[in-house]
Design a protein around this motif. Structure first.
Motif, PDB file in Angstrom:
ATOM      1  N   VAL A   2      33.827  57.378  40.232  1.00 41.24           N
ATOM      2  CA  VAL A   2      34.156  57.392  38.811  1.00 41.24           C
ATOM      3  C   VAL A   2      33.372  56.281  38.131  1.00 41.24           C
ATOM      4  CG1 VAL A   2      35.962  56.966  37.118  1.00 41.24           C
ATOM      5  CG2 VAL A   2      36.456  58.377  39.122  1.00 41.24           C
ATOM      6  N   GLN A   3      32.814  56.594  36.981  1.00 42.98           N
ATOM      7  CA  GLN A   3      32.120  55.589  36.181  1.00 42.98           C
ATOM      8  C   GLN A   3      32.809  55.487  34.826  1.00 42.98           C
ATOM      9  OE1 GLN A   3      30.050  58.335  37.411  1.00 42.98           O
ATOM     10  NE2 GLN A   3      30.025  57.164  39.318  1.00 42.98           N
ATOM     11  N   VAL A   4      32.951  54.263  34.355  1.00 46.13           N
ATOM     12  CA  VAL A   4      33.519  54.000  33.029  1.00 46.13           C
ATOM     13  C   VAL A   4      32.511  53.127  32.293  1.00 46.13           C
ATOM     14  CG1 VAL A   4      35.409  52.959  31.736  1.00 46.13           C
ATOM     15  CG2 VAL A   4      35.884  54.183  33.869  1.00 46.13           C
ATOM     16  N   THR A  27      34.272  62.258  39.449  1.00 46.21           N
ATOM     17  CA  THR A  27      35.315  63.126  39.992  1.00 46.21           C
ATOM     18  C   THR A  27      36.643  62.781  39.330  1.00 46.21           C
ATOM     19  OG1 THR A  27      34.140  63.201  42.114  1.00 46.21           O
ATOM     20  CG2 THR A  27      36.460  63.933  42.074  1.00 46.21           C
ATOM     21  N   ILE A  28      37.052  63.603  38.370  1.00 48.32           N
ATOM     22  CA  ILE A  28      38.255  63.344  37.588  1.00 48.32           C
ATOM     23  C   ILE A  28      39.089  64.609  37.535  1.00 48.32           C
ATOM     24  CG2 ILE A  28      39.178  62.749  35.325  1.00 48.32           C
ATOM     25  CD1 ILE A  28      36.586  61.148  34.840  1.00 48.32           C
ATOM     26  N   PHE A  29      40.338  64.497  38.005  1.00 50.88           N
ATOM     27  CA  PHE A  29      41.269  65.619  37.866  1.00 50.88           C
ATOM     28  C   PHE A  29      42.005  65.530  36.530  1.00 50.88           C
ATOM     29  CE2 PHE A  29      44.144  68.927  38.806  1.00 50.88           C
ATOM     30  CZ  PHE A  29      45.425  68.507  38.484  1.00 50.88           C
ATOM     31  N   SER A  30      42.496  64.339  36.214  1.00 54.44           N
ATOM     32  CA  SER A  30      43.168  64.155  34.934  1.00 54.44           C
ATOM     33  C   SER A  30      43.126  62.683  34.548  1.00 54.44           C
ATOM     34  CB  SER A  30      44.618  64.632  34.995  1.00 54.44           C
ATOM     35  OG  SER A  30      45.386  63.822  35.871  1.00 54.44           O
ATOM     36  N   ILE A  31      43.291  62.442  33.257  1.00 54.26           N
ATOM     37  CA  ILE A  31      43.328  61.081  32.726  1.00 54.26           C
ATOM     38  C   ILE A  31      44.666  60.860  32.050  1.00 54.26           C
ATOM     39  CG2 ILE A  31      42.328  59.480  31.068  1.00 54.26           C
ATOM     40  CD1 ILE A  31      39.632  60.712  31.582  1.00 54.26           C
ATOM     41  N   ASN A  32      45.323  59.786  32.402  1.00 59.62           N
ATOM     42  CA  ASN A  32      46.572  59.425  31.751  1.00 59.62           C
ATOM     43  C   ASN A  32      46.265  58.531  30.558  1.00 59.62           C
ATOM     44  OD1 ASN A  32      47.826  60.956  33.737  1.00 59.62           O
ATOM     45  ND2 ASN A  32      48.322  59.179  34.989  1.00 59.62           N
ATOM     46  N   ALA A  74      38.219  66.246  25.661  1.00 61.37           N
ATOM     47  CA  ALA A  74      37.166  67.125  26.170  1.00 61.37           C
ATOM     48  C   ALA A  74      35.978  66.327  26.702  1.00 61.37           C
ATOM     49  CB  ALA A  74      36.713  68.081  25.081  1.00 61.37           C
ATOM     50  N   LYS A  75      35.790  65.130  26.156  1.00 61.56           N
ATOM     51  CA  LYS A  75      34.665  64.280  26.558  1.00 61.56           C
ATOM     52  C   LYS A  75      35.104  63.104  27.433  1.00 61.56           C
ATOM     53  CE  LYS A  75      31.932  65.270  22.395  1.00 61.56           C
ATOM     54  NZ  LYS A  75      31.254  64.685  21.211  1.00 61.56           N
ATOM     55  N   ASN A  76      36.389  63.029  27.756  1.00 59.85           N
ATOM     56  CA  ASN A  76      36.912  61.899  28.543  1.00 59.85           C
ATOM     57  C   ASN A  76      36.500  60.576  27.916  1.00 59.85           C
ATOM     58  OD1 ASN A  76      38.114  63.638  30.399  1.00 59.85           O
ATOM     59  ND2 ASN A  76      36.394  63.537  31.834  1.00 59.85           N
ATOM     60  N   ILE A  99      43.172  57.133  35.902  1.00 61.63           N
ATOM     61  CA  ILE A  99      42.603  58.411  36.329  1.00 61.63           C
ATOM     62  C   ILE A  99      43.227  58.888  37.622  1.00 61.63           C
ATOM     63  CG2 ILE A  99      40.479  59.504  37.193  1.00 61.63           C
ATOM     64  CD1 ILE A  99      38.921  57.699  35.265  1.00 61.63           C
ATOM     65  N   ARG A 100      43.479  60.188  37.680  1.00 66.43           N
ATOM     66  CA  ARG A 100      43.789  60.859  38.944  1.00 66.43           C
ATOM     67  C   ARG A 100      42.541  61.622  39.345  1.00 66.43           C
ATOM     68  NH1 ARG A 100      48.856  64.562  38.551  1.00 66.43           N
ATOM     69  NH2 ARG A 100      48.440  64.727  40.787  1.00 66.43           N
ATOM     70  N   ARG A 101      42.020  61.329  40.518  1.00 64.04           N
ATOM     71  CA  ARG A 101      40.760  61.944  40.927  1.00 64.04           C
ATOM     72  C   ARG A 101      40.950  63.340  41.512  1.00 64.04           C
ATOM     73  NH1 ARG A 101      36.946  58.416  44.387  1.00 64.04           N
ATOM     74  NH2 ARG A 101      35.596  60.125  43.799  1.00 64.04           N
TER      75      ARG A 101
END
Length: 121
Positions: A2-4, A27-32, A74-76, A99-101
């Motif tokens: 993951v890159q931020v 690799t991102i499944f969801s973002i809280n 949509a763009k994280n 993030i949940r990967r």
């Protein structure tokens, strides 16, 4: 992985505006929650603004009415619009993303590298 990555920092005069952006990728499944923190020289890192996936927003008292946090799912990407900047807003601003990967992974915090904001009087 993951890159931020943050962008948008710079130097402005008091009363000016800046807009920070932070994009998460990989690799991102969801973002809280997504949020912004800052650390001034000689001070501890502090929370500036956070925005949960459900839309709940937190602002530090020192920035209420001047800063606005928003996100584009949509763009994280999370943004921080900073208006009426003051010299005391000078700091390195860090993006934090929870993030949940994968579908089975628990949430984990990821930090950006930081972007300098300097406000002169």
């Amino acid at each position: 992985q993951v890159q931020v990555v943050e962008s948008g920092g710079g130097a402005v005069q008091a009363g000016g505006s800046l807009r920070l952006s932070c994009a998460a990728s990989g690799t991102i499944f969801s973002i809280n929650a997504m949020g912004w923190y800052r650390q001034a020289p000689g001070k501890q890192r502090e929370s500036v603004a956070t925005l949960s996936s459900s839309g709940r927003i937190y602002y530090a008292d020192s920035v209420k009415g001047r800063f606005t946090i928003s996100r584009d799912n949509a763009k994280n990407t999370v943004y921080l619009q900073m208006n009426s900047l003051k010299p005391e807003d000078t700091a390195v601003y860090y993006c934090n993303v929870e993030i949940r990967r994968t579908v089975v992974a628990g949430p984990r915090d990821y930090w950006g590298q930081g972007t300098q904001v300097t406000v002169s009087s």
